[in-house]
Each structure stands twice: as C-alpha cells, then as structure tokens.
Write a protein that holds these residues in place. Structure first.
Motif, PDB file in Angstrom:
ATOM      1  N   VAL A 183     -66.978  24.353  12.245  1.00  0.00           N
ATOM      2  CA  VAL A 183     -65.997  25.396  12.567  1.00  0.00           C
ATOM      3  C   VAL A 183     -64.727  25.167  11.736  1.00  0.00           C
ATOM      4  CG1 VAL A 183     -64.434  26.254  14.361  1.00  0.00           C
ATOM      5  CG2 VAL A 183     -66.866  25.943  14.872  1.00  0.00           C
ATOM      6  N   ALA A 184     -64.303  23.898  11.681  1.00  0.00           N
ATOM      7  CA  ALA A 184     -63.101  23.580  10.891  1.00  0.00           C
ATOM      8  C   ALA A 184     -63.285  23.999   9.432  1.00  0.00           C
ATOM      9  CB  ALA A 184     -62.785  22.089  11.000  1.00  0.00           C
ATOM     10  N   ASP A 185     -64.500  23.835   8.905  1.00  0.00           N
ATOM     11  CA  ASP A 185     -64.764  24.192   7.504  1.00  0.00           C
ATOM     12  C   ASP A 185     -64.510  25.672   7.206  1.00  0.00           C
ATOM     13  OD1 ASP A 185     -65.623  21.612   7.050  1.00  0.00           O
ATOM     14  OD2 ASP A 185     -67.755  22.088   7.005  1.00  0.00           O
TER      15      ASP A 185
ATOM     16  N   ILE B 111     -82.276  24.097  15.163  1.00  0.00           N
ATOM     17  CA  ILE B 111     -80.881  23.798  15.471  1.00  0.00           C
ATOM     18  C   ILE B 111     -79.999  23.759  14.228  1.00  0.00           C
ATOM     19  CG2 ILE B 111     -81.292  21.287  15.477  1.00  0.00           C
ATOM     20  CD1 ILE B 111     -78.863  23.200  17.744  1.00  0.00           C
ATOM     21  N   ASP B 112     -80.539  23.305  13.092  1.00  0.00           N
ATOM     22  CA  ASP B 112     -79.725  23.232  11.863  1.00  0.00           C
ATOM     23  C   ASP B 112     -79.201  24.611  11.499  1.00  0.00           C
ATOM     24  OD1 ASP B 112     -81.986  21.227  11.887  1.00  0.00           O
ATOM     25  OD2 ASP B 112     -80.744  20.319  10.351  1.00  0.00           O
ATOM     26  N   GLU B 113     -80.101  25.579  11.494  1.00  0.00           N
ATOM     27  CA  GLU B 113     -79.742  26.956  11.156  1.00  0.00           C
ATOM     28  C   GLU B 113     -78.774  27.529  12.202  1.00  0.00           C
ATOM     29  OE1 GLU B 113     -79.346  29.473   8.560  1.00  0.00           O
ATOM     30  OE2 GLU B 113     -80.777  27.882   8.095  1.00  0.00           O
ATOM     31  N   SER B 114     -79.032  27.249  13.476  1.00  0.00           N
ATOM     32  CA  SER B 114     -78.192  27.783  14.556  1.00  0.00           C
ATOM     33  C   SER B 114     -76.758  27.276  14.465  1.00  0.00           C
ATOM     34  CB  SER B 114     -78.755  27.392  15.931  1.00  0.00           C
ATOM     35  OG  SER B 114     -79.998  27.998  16.135  1.00  0.00           O
ATOM     36  N   VAL B 115     -76.596  25.982  14.252  1.00  0.00           N
ATOM     37  CA  VAL B 115     -75.249  25.416  14.209  1.00  0.00           C
ATOM     38  C   VAL B 115     -74.470  26.023  13.040  1.00  0.00           C
ATOM     39  CG1 VAL B 115     -73.946  23.291  13.733  1.00  0.00           C
ATOM     40  CG2 VAL B 115     -75.735  23.303  15.463  1.00  0.00           C
ATOM     41  N   LYS B 116     -75.180  26.230  11.908  1.00  0.00           N
ATOM     42  CA  LYS B 116     -74.544  26.854  10.751  1.00  0.00           C
ATOM     43  C   LYS B 116     -74.006  28.232  11.133  1.00  0.00           C
ATOM     44  CE  LYS B 116     -77.097  25.585   7.144  1.00  0.00           C
ATOM     45  NZ  LYS B 116     -78.158  25.738   6.105  1.00  0.00           N
ATOM     46  N   ARG B 117     -74.848  29.048  11.799  1.00  0.00           N
ATOM     47  CA  ARG B 117     -74.449  30.410  12.157  1.00  0.00           C
ATOM     48  C   ARG B 117     -73.380  30.440  13.231  1.00  0.00           C
ATOM     49  NH1 ARG B 117     -80.038  32.027  11.984  1.00  0.00           N
ATOM     50  NH2 ARG B 117     -80.046  31.895  14.233  1.00  0.00           N
ATOM     51  N   LEU B 118     -73.560  29.617  14.282  1.00  0.00           N
ATOM     52  CA  LEU B 118     -72.642  29.674  15.415  1.00  0.00           C
ATOM     53  C   LEU B 118     -71.248  29.187  15.024  1.00  0.00           C
ATOM     54  CD1 LEU B 118     -75.039  28.367  18.178  1.00  0.00           C
ATOM     55  CD2 LEU B 118     -74.325  30.732  17.754  1.00  0.00           C
ATOM     56  N   SER B 119     -71.190  28.242  14.109  1.00  0.00           N
ATOM     57  CA  SER B 119     -69.877  27.757  13.691  1.00  0.00           C
ATOM     58  C   SER B 119     -69.091  28.890  13.047  1.00  0.00           C
ATOM     59  CB  SER B 119     -70.022  26.583  12.716  1.00  0.00           C
ATOM     60  OG  SER B 119     -70.591  27.014  11.503  1.00  0.00           O
ATOM     61  N   PHE B 120     -69.801  29.791  12.410  1.00  0.00           N
ATOM     62  CA  PHE B 120     -69.166  30.939  11.794  1.00  0.00           C
ATOM     63  C   PHE B 120     -68.635  31.906  12.858  1.00  0.00           C
ATOM     64  CE2 PHE B 120     -69.378  35.204   9.941  1.00  0.00           C
ATOM     65  CZ  PHE B 120     -68.544  35.038   8.851  1.00  0.00           C
ATOM     66  N   THR B 121     -69.430  32.143  13.903  1.00  0.00           N
ATOM     67  CA  THR B 121     -68.984  33.012  14.999  1.00  0.00           C
ATOM     68  C   THR B 121     -67.697  32.486  15.637  1.00  0.00           C
ATOM     69  OG1 THR B 121     -71.302  33.494  15.471  1.00  0.00           O
ATOM     70  CG2 THR B 121     -69.702  34.103  17.168  1.00  0.00           C
TER      71      THR B 121
ATOM     72  N   LEU C 153     -53.080  23.606  15.861  1.00  0.00           N
ATOM     73  CA  LEU C 153     -53.921  22.602  15.203  1.00  0.00           C
ATOM     74  C   LEU C 153     -55.318  22.688  15.802  1.00  0.00           C
ATOM     75  CD1 LEU C 153     -54.482  20.057  13.455  1.00  0.00           C
ATOM     76  CD2 LEU C 153     -53.600  18.688  15.363  1.00  0.00           C
ATOM     77  N   VAL C 154     -56.293  23.045  14.963  1.00  0.00           N
ATOM     78  CA  VAL C 154     -57.680  23.113  15.418  1.00  0.00           C
ATOM     79  C   VAL C 154     -58.352  21.782  15.117  1.00  0.00           C
ATOM     80  CG1 VAL C 154     -59.884  24.315  15.208  1.00  0.00           C
ATOM     81  CG2 VAL C 154     -57.726  25.593  14.962  1.00  0.00           C
ATOM     82  N   VAL C 155     -58.944  21.171  16.138  1.00  0.00           N
ATOM     83  CA  VAL C 155     -59.594  19.873  15.987  1.00  0.00           C
ATOM     84  C   VAL C 155     -61.105  20.070  16.044  1.00  0.00           C
ATOM     85  CG1 VAL C 155     -59.808  17.543  16.912  1.00  0.00           C
ATOM     86  CG2 VAL C 155     -57.620  18.759  17.092  1.00  0.00           C
TER      87      VAL C 155
ATOM     88  N   VAL D 142     -62.645  22.039  19.296  1.00  0.00           N
ATOM     89  CA  VAL D 142     -63.978  22.641  19.258  1.00  0.00           C
ATOM     90  C   VAL D 142     -65.017  21.531  19.292  1.00  0.00           C
ATOM     91  CG1 VAL D 142     -65.516  24.174  17.990  1.00  0.00           C
ATOM     92  CG2 VAL D 142     -63.041  24.524  17.870  1.00  0.00           C
ATOM     93  N   ASP D 143     -66.023  21.683  20.145  1.00  0.00           N
ATOM     94  CA  ASP D 143     -66.985  20.600  20.333  1.00  0.00           C
ATOM     95  C   ASP D 143     -68.357  21.153  20.721  1.00  0.00           C
ATOM     96  OD1 ASP D 143     -67.738  17.973  20.387  1.00  0.00           O
ATOM     97  OD2 ASP D 143     -66.979  17.561  22.394  1.00  0.00           O
ATOM     98  N   ALA D 144     -69.389  20.432  20.363  1.00  0.00           N
ATOM     99  CA  ALA D 144     -70.742  20.750  20.829  1.00  0.00           C
ATOM    100  C   ALA D 144     -70.925  20.163  22.222  1.00  0.00           C
ATOM    101  CB  ALA D 144     -71.771  20.170  19.873  1.00  0.00           C
ATOM    102  N   LEU D 145     -71.582  20.910  23.101  1.00  0.00           N
ATOM    103  CA  LEU D 145     -71.702  20.505  24.496  1.00  0.00           C
ATOM    104  C   LEU D 145     -73.148  20.209  24.890  1.00  0.00           C
ATOM    105  CD1 LEU D 145     -69.416  23.287  26.066  1.00  0.00           C
ATOM    106  CD2 LEU D 145     -68.740  20.999  25.284  1.00  0.00           C
ATOM    107  N   ALA D 146     -73.282  19.538  26.033  1.00  0.00           N
ATOM    108  CA  ALA D 146     -74.604  19.361  26.635  1.00  0.00           C
ATOM    109  C   ALA D 146     -74.718  20.308  27.823  1.00  0.00           C
ATOM    110  CB  ALA D 146     -74.776  17.919  27.098  1.00  0.00           C
ATOM    111  N   ALA D 147     -75.830  21.011  27.919  1.00  0.00           N
ATOM    112  CA  ALA D 147     -76.065  21.896  29.054  1.00  0.00           C
ATOM    113  C   ALA D 147     -77.133  21.294  29.948  1.00  0.00           C
ATOM    114  CB  ALA D 147     -76.509  23.267  28.566  1.00  0.00           C
ATOM    115  N   ARG D 148     -77.319  21.941  31.086  1.00  0.00           N
ATOM    116  CA  ARG D 148     -78.406  21.524  31.963  1.00  0.00           C
ATOM    117  C   ARG D 148     -79.671  22.295  31.621  1.00  0.00           C
ATOM    118  NH1 ARG D 148     -78.648  23.662  38.148  1.00  0.00           N
ATOM    119  NH2 ARG D 148     -80.673  22.767  38.727  1.00  0.00           N
TER     120      ARG D 148
END
Lengths: 322, 322, 322, 322
Positions: free
Chosen positions: D119-121, D293-303, D101-103, D180-186
């Motif tokens: 990613v789920a999409d 960021i909009d474009e990046s999240v679209k691409r990275l979710s695919f990766t 089960l992918v969350v 799967v989740d978006a994270l905060a970095a330093r």
C-alpha cells in the motif's frame, strides 16, 4: 575547472594527478595485497584539501578486487574479511558492547540503487534478542547490538532520509551508524569491483539516488561510517570524459597536429563548453550500468553484509580495541 | 562506413539521411496523429534496400508517443488502441478464428530486458478455455485462441529460443507468432517512448539480449509479427555517436575553422578509427538506461499487452478482415 | 473409503498402515542415515498395488531431513549429496554422455508453487556450451548436457505443460527428463523437510498446481524422474484429517465412552459424511503453508539444484555406470 | 471460554451472538449498500464491552465486498471511494491542511503479510513537494501533506515498530497516523473480501505478523487510524473452529442423539480441551491462505492506496469538515 562526477575519493585523486594539480592536505597510500586485491587510502587532512577534492575531511579506504564481480563464494569471503578489517580500522569506538544501526540507503525498486536495502536484508540482527534475553542469549560475554533500517527514498516516503534516521536515533540511541549506499563512479572499469569505506558519512549530492542532505556526525550527533560500491556511471560523465580524452588526444596527436595546435589554444573551459553543446539533455536522467547488474547487486550485497557480520558480530569486535 | 547499433529501422533511415546516403528500395512515410503521437512507416522493398539498411525486407511501423513513459492510464489506453490498429494492419491472416502464440523474449532477471516476459504475464489467454469449453465459452461467435510462452534466455535454458519455439509450434500449430522483445536504440530520447511493430520477425543480433538465431517465417514456417520497445542504448553507441557528432561539428564550426579544415580531410573511416582508440573496452558490456527503468518496463509491458488484448481478443479482430 | 490428499507415496503407505489395510504388491524400506536423516523407499510392484495406493507403479524414494528447513549451508550440502545419490540410483541410463532436460513446473508468482521455476534458475546449464565448443570446453572427457525450461502454468500459457515439453523434446531430443515440482502433503510436519524422488514422472492431479495431464515415459517417450518437496497441505485435508482423528479418538476415549460406543457403530463412510457437512466450501481453494514459506522455497530450491548439479555435472555421473 | 483468533471486531461480535453471549457496551449496525457491498459498524463503548470483546474501546467499520478479490478495475474504484468515505468519518481532525503519516506494517518478503508495504508503494506522496515548493505546487488551496514509511519487522530491523514510528513522529510531527496491516480472520470466506477501518490503532497480538506493542494514540501521542484486510486464517483457528462446530453439531444432531446427550454434558472448557489434544503442535506456525494470494495482495493494496489517495489527496478532505 572541468568537473567529473564520482563518489570515489580515489578517482578524484587520480583525476587530480592526470591534470597535474598539486594536492596539498591530502595523503595517499596504495597497498597491493595480492594480484587481485588492492587497498588504497586517501586521507583528506585539511579544509583546503577538502575544497580541492570536493569531499569532506576524513579517511577514504578503497578495496579494489578484480574478481569481486565473479561467482566464487570463497573469494567473496576473503573480501568480506578484508572489509571487516577496514571497518574495524575506521570504527572510532572503544566501548565493550557497541550498538550499531545499519542504514540501507537507496531505492529497492531501481536495481543499481538497491545495494543498501539488500545489504540490510542479509544482516545478522541482534539488538531485539539482546534486549529481550540479554547478551548471554548468544553465549558470549561481549555482543554488539545490531539493528538496521531501510528508510526508502524521498519520492516514496515524502521525508528526508535524515529526518527518519534522526528520529530512529533519538528513540534507539545507537553508538554508531553504518550507512550503505550504491555509488556513481567515473570509470566503468570500477563498477562492481570496488568498495569504498569512509568515516565521513554520506554527503549531499552523493550516491546513485543523489542525497540532498548529509548523514554524518555533524547532522546526526553519532559517528557515521559509510560503505559503498559504485554500480553506475552517469551517462553524462562517460560521454564527457571520453570526449575530453578525445580533445586532449587531438591536441597531442602527431597525426592531427594541425588540429592539435588549434585546440591547444583552447582553455579547459572552452573545451568543456564545446563538449557541452553536443551533449543531449536526455543524458541527465540516464546512467551506464553493466548488463548483469541485477545479478551483481544480489551477490555484492552479500559480500558487504558478511563483512558487517564479521566486523560486528561474533565478538570479533573486541579484537580491534584490545 | 561508420556503423551504429540500433534495432529501430526508423533510426537507421534517419542516419542514412544525415549521412546523405541515397536509399533505393526503401519507402518512408510519417503520419502525425496529434502533437504527442507520430506513426512512421519504413518499407524495405528490395534486397538492395535490405542490404543498405542492414535489416530484412518488410514493413517496420513505429509509434512514437512523447508521453508514453509518463503515468497516465488514459493515454496508455490510447496508445494500446493505436498499437492494436497497427498490429491488425500487419497481420496477414484472413481466417475467422486465429490461433496466436505470443512469445515473451528476453531475460526476466535483467530489468531492461524483461519487457517480453512481462507482456506475456499480462495477456488475456484463451486457448485452453476454448479447447476445453469451445469458443462459445466467451459468448462470441469469433474468438481467437491466444497462447503465450516465455522461453528464457540461452544461458538459463541451454537451448536456442528458436529450438523451443519450433517445438511448441509443432505441438500446438498456431497460425501466427507475435514475438515481443526489448530493443536497443541509437538515441536516448527514443527510450521507453517508441514501439516498433514489424512483419519481419526477430533477426540475429537484435534485441537487448542479442539473439543469435532468427525467429521469422523462414525459420519457423509461420508468419511472425514482432513488437519491441527500445529500453537501452549500448554504451559504445552513445559514446561513438556523440563523439562522431563532435568530430563532425568541428569540421563545420566557424569557431574551430582551423580544426575543421584539417578534420575535413579525414575520411569517415579515419574518424571512426580515431574514436575507437579512445573507447574503453569495458563499454562493450555496458548499457545506458534511464534511472526509472524498472517502473517504466512495468508500465510499458501493460501498454503492449493491452494492445494485444484489443487486437486479438474481444472479437475486434474480425474488423480487420471485413 | 475416506480419501486424503497427498503427493507423497510414503504418506499413503502410512495411512494404509494406520487403517490396517493390507498392501499387496508394495514393498517398503526405511533406512536411518543419522538422527536427522531418514531415507524411505516405497516400491509399487503390481497394478493391484498401484490401484490400492492411487499412484502408478514405480519407485518412490523419500529423503526426510529434520533440519532441512533451517539455515545451515553445510547441512544443505549434505542433503544435496544424498539427493544426488538417490537420483543416480533411479536414473535408468547407461550412456556415457547424457542429455538431460530439467523441467521447472509450477507458478513462479505463487510462492509455495514456485519451487520448480526457482530450481531451474539455479542449475548449472551446459548444453549450449557443449553444442558450441564441444565437451572439452569443460576440460572433461565425459560431460552431460544439461538444459532446462520453465513452462509456466496453463492459465498463463493457454497450453498444457505436456504440449510444451513434448515440443521441446522433439526439437532437442534429451535422453532423460527431470521434472521438479512443489507437492501437497497430508501432514504439516513434512512440509519443507522432505524430498520425494520417483521414476514415475508427474501424474494427473498431483502438485500444488494440480496437473491435468501426466509427464511420464508413456506420454513423453523419454524416461522421467520427478523430484518434489511438499510445501502445502490442502486446507480441506488438514481439517478432514484432524476431524477424522477426533471422531476416531471419541470412539476410543474412556472419558467419552458413551459417545465412543455410539460413534463406533458408524461406518467410515458415515463418519466422512458427518465431517463433510461441516466443512466450508471455501476451503477448496485454500492451502495451509508455513509463515516463512517465501524464505524456505528460496533455500530449498538451492538444495535441489545443487543435488542436480552434483548428480549430472562435474563428471560425477560416470561413477553410476561403472 | 473457548477463544478464537480474529482481528475483525465483526467476527468477534458474530461469535458472541453464536454463543448467545449478551454484549453490553457494544453497539452494532449493519448497512447493506447493494447486493455486493455491506458496511458494518461495531462500536465498543465501555471498558466492560472492551473486555468482553478482547479489543480496545473505539469504532470498527467493516466494508465487505463479495467481488473485491476479482479482477474488475471499476469495482475496485467503487470500494476505494467507500473506503475514503469511511476514513473521513473516522478522522478526528478539523484542521485545514493535515499532515498524515501512512505506516505500511508487515513483512514485504512474506506474501500474505506484504499488504502494508505494498500500500505504501502505491500512495501519492506530497509532503516533500509541499515542503519544497509550498502547497500551491498542486494548484490547490488546501493540500494535505502525505508521507509514508515501511518500518519492516523486528527480525529484520532489531527494533520494535513502535520505536521507529515514535522516532519518525518526533522528527516530522504528523497530525495523524494511518497504519495499514494484513490481518488474521476466523473465517476463510472473509479473506481478501473485507476491509476493517478503526480509530483504535494497532494493538498487541494483532496482524499476520503478530505485533508485540501497540501503535495507538496512547503510545504515540497522535491519533491512529488503522486499515486492514484479512489475508490469512491461523491454521489452528480453522481446525479449532471446524472441530468446535463438529462437537456442537454432535450435541444437536438427531442422527447422533446418543452422542449428543453425552457431549451436552461437557462444559465448553472440556470441549476445548478435547480439541486441543488432537491438534498438531506444528499448526502454530502455519496459516491458511488462498492459492492466489500473491495476485490478491497486489490488487488489494491498490484498492486501499487509492482509497487513501481519494481520502487525503485532491482536496477532497475539506468536504469532511465543512
């Protein structure tokens, strides 16, 4: 008998009347609120009635508002208030504080099927606040706990909606489910102008997305109110239906009396067969929808969510069991 | 004569054949590339041909790909390559470096009309880079300058698309316009499986959004290639058309020979009148579209933009004027 | 001198005061409407003032509303009404019927830059209706003609925004341009709470998307009102600014008197150099934005479009030239 | 000790090294695949190690790819393949057919938090097909059952994510959860270039949306792999961190030796206090994120979804337990 596809009990009842089928075990009541607004109630009282109607026993209330699809914020509020009244009439609960889980059915990515998810987006959600801070967080004595979920469709999740909702119910134990879904109608003139509220839940085969399993008190163990707006007509239905009218017209037309008398001899089944042969198989995956459906679904989802906010929020709930 | 609504010259030509109308001044050529892919060319050569077809003189090339609407990246590339070939065949330019303005027509907010705007989103845009850094920025000797605009629809802008495009042409002086638009077809089986490329531009009354003014060489002063994919069938067309088939079938059917002989005596105009009477006026604002249109438009816009990228980008262009 | 990035004339003026720079040729006026709402006016009167401020001569009016970012429909209306008043104060036109082109600047795909496009989406557009049916279509004697365009950004179009707008002006000849854009502020506390309205148009280097060319009366030949809301702080600005505060605090702090006296000897330029060395080069492509920016931009675009609807629509306009 | 906010174990480990803290119970391994790609492994082996790191015991594998955020389809595939390898290394299952089960955690409406839902999409979902038609539907002997859910965030649902997932697990009994989740970095330089995969699940306080409760084997009763990409830096972190560098630099700089010697005497806690005083309270609700960021999240979710499709789909899974 020739079958049409509609999720509206009102349309099934109308079709029966057109076909002069006598309906036993079904009560019908129409109430004209004003020139724009009509509320109709279909009550299926017996198993025979349910069989004839092709819908489970229960109460189906339909709010028809001619201007509902137009841009007018005040009117929308009026419909939301009516919707709240109808919901409260159907809610079978007598407790003081009710825990309600609103389920936004349908596919967010398919515009005419996105009604449920969009209603969930606009709800006033309280459960987590009450759980954290107590009901006095809202300065009210009686506050209903509202939660909501958008389960997605099976092709996206790999799970039946029923499985997801049953799981969430086990964990969060709501008193009532409200399932919101986009519906298929028979007539284009009802699209985006009609709200159906029922106490029968969601049943197999219904909805734009065509649910395979039911969401109702029997399958979930909790009462289920369902709220729907028709946003599509199946393309096959619209063609079927107009062609059926044609064949019927031919049998009655004076101008075409020769044809009439020939067709007259045909049974309904034969007429249906004649129509079927001419129907493109492609039509099965097609639907008919208004050109401005994107804008309509956005607006209508607001009307419904406001109706739910009024019905369950703001302590208005208590009025219904005073 | 009974009129159907279609933006595809191929379908108009087919309808003529069905109705046994002899077409003068119209050439037709069909080329089967493989079992999935067919390229048809309709050339309207005379004003009489144009009148009969209800479309301006010019060349209409149609790429039909049965699998086009399925998820398969490689196949999409294949179609994009074919599309690039077709575009280069129609591009009337012999210059070394071409400046091309791609116009994404339609309404971004109405899913089946969003094809044009989405194609514009995916293009490889070069004009600003070449203007700033020169064409050697791309390490190529010949680089075409690609720009694009999404003008929106009149209800959003208050302006005719023609006014906006004419203004932009005055300022940026492109050599060629490519107008991309979603189309209406007659048959549901062509939806999302057909690309029409023409050298006649966009003409009044065409498109899902129904353009009021033309975008063509006469009105813009620059050659206009137009590229379209049918994404809807007008609801009236689908009902009209199926009912017309019914009436025709009745006149031919052995089983219904009695009816047949009666209907046979009816003129086309009378048949059409008969059909009209039964059609709901609501159908005028409705369209028929596949259930997965959101996903399809997303994918197809990529196929077209890749075709344009191949045709104009990457120096492939020079091949066409060798 | 140490430079901060802000598109708000109000913040530049504040910074000057902090730094005890005497500003000649700049007038400043603050008007407290109520405890939530403050309207400030900066008038740059001379070229020297413009040079000192780094902004062109003209009037900059800022509406600050503490609750603007909260969900409260009535309050939004109040701000929209104030905005309409401010716009009418700056509109330099005395004609009866005004033709206004609203330009929604920015990138629809980048949330904090999507303000302009979203404002354009919500406007009440009238130009096409008046052009078709005359102004009596609205049952009013004086009706302004409103049109709007979302030109997109250069990376999407390959064209300067200026080129597109100049072309559209040539064709449609509006009397006035209103350019709406998302801005960068210096302070996070102004984000989504401030509207700046100016009669100076859009200037190079301004905006979230950083315009390369101006949109003003000089470049377009038509007066340009610009309306903006700050939605981001450049990441470099926020770090720069806080670190500058740190260094300044160290020079003043009693606790760090030893450090203070050392740093005191540093020139501003040296302090800036010190800060620069520690700044990551990555920060240049980063911005700081609130967590709920998507929801805020949606709401704020409505406040602005309503302000424009009130200012230009509904015949309210005539009040301003009575 | 001065605390920074990061969800990356790699950054916590780096910070320890910077501060010359000796880490016991933590193993670290860095593997340079090529000049673009580095895989680092942090293993927290003891409770003391966990306490020092502020993260639970377990394995944290980080894939850093410098070009990950650029548009290059082939490279993305390469990262997806690496990600699949890493996932298979961490998956603790030995069964033939695994039910996963992918969350997709996070808020679809907040761009940098939309990674999980997106990613789920894009996943290849199989559970419902196998349940209906058996695993031979895919012509393979071993097929994993993939399902997925996007639970939404508490403000939308009124429920803890944990409640929803626990319910769904009870009903559908998966062998493994992938969250799967978006994270905060330093550090901003890690944004959109880093994937962290762990066998510790999701822990309180982590993620862009800041989860309040954990999703891990202890709370769910099923092993949980978590996959995350940092998409934001907390605004407070970036200012804190740069200012901390400033203070540290001052203590070491020759140019500022006088200041240096004074600051040298300050404890870390005092430095932190000094910084805190200057920080705007507004920063708490702000984050730093790249302009695209909009474009990046679209691409990275695919990766990521491709990585999951490779790891679990297509029978590749069996390789890992041969």
């Amino acid at each position: 008998m020739y079958q049409i596809r509609t999720d509206l009990a009102l349309e099934t009842q109308e079709k029966m009347q057109e076909d002069h089928v006598e309906l036993k075990g079904v009560r019908f009541l129409e109430q004209k609120i004003d020139k724009n607004l009509t509320i109709s109630t279909v009550v299926i009282e017996t198993e025979n009635g349910a069989k004839a109607m092709g819908k489970p026993k229960g109460t189906y209330i339909t709010i028809e508002a001619l201007d509902m699809d137009e841009e007018d914020e005040d009117y929308h509020r009026e419909i939301s208030v009516q919707l709240a009244e109808v919901i409260k009439k159907l809610v079978p609960l007598k407790k003081e504080d009710v825990s309600v889980l609103v389920v936004g059915l349908g596919n967010r990515e398919v515009t005419p099927d996105a009604l449920g998810p969009r209603v969930a987006d606009n709800l006033f959600i309280t459960r987590h606040i009450i759980k954290e801070y107590g009901k006095y967080a809202f300065g009210e004595e009686k506050v209903n706990r509202i939660s909501s979920i958008v389960p997605g469709v099976m092709a996206q999740t790999g799970m039946e909606t029923q499985e997801i909702i049953r799981g969430v119910i086990k964990e969060t134990k709501p008193d009532l489910i409200v399932a919101v879904d986009a519906l298929a109608a028979r007539s284009t003139k009802r699209l985006n102008r009609t709200i159906q509220v029922t106490d029968t839940g969601i049943n197999p085969g219904s909805g734009v997305g065509n649910h395979r399993h039911g969401l109702n008190e029997k399958t979930l163990g909790v009462p289920v109110i369902s709220i729907g707006i028709p946003t599509v007509v199946d393309a096959a239905t619209i063609v079927n239906d107009t062609m059926y009218n044609l064949v019927t017209a031919l049998t009655q037309s004076e101008a075409f009396s020769a044809i009439g008398s020939s067709l007259d001899k045909l049974e309904d089944a034969e007429k249906y067969e004649l129509i079927r042969e001419l129907l493109s198989p492609n039509l099965n995956t097609m639907f008919v929808t208004p050109k401005d459906i994107d804008e309509s679904v956005k607006r209508l989802s607001f009307t419904i969510s406001e109706g739910l906010n009024i019905a369950f929020g703001n302590g208005i709930m208590q009025g219904s069991h005073a």
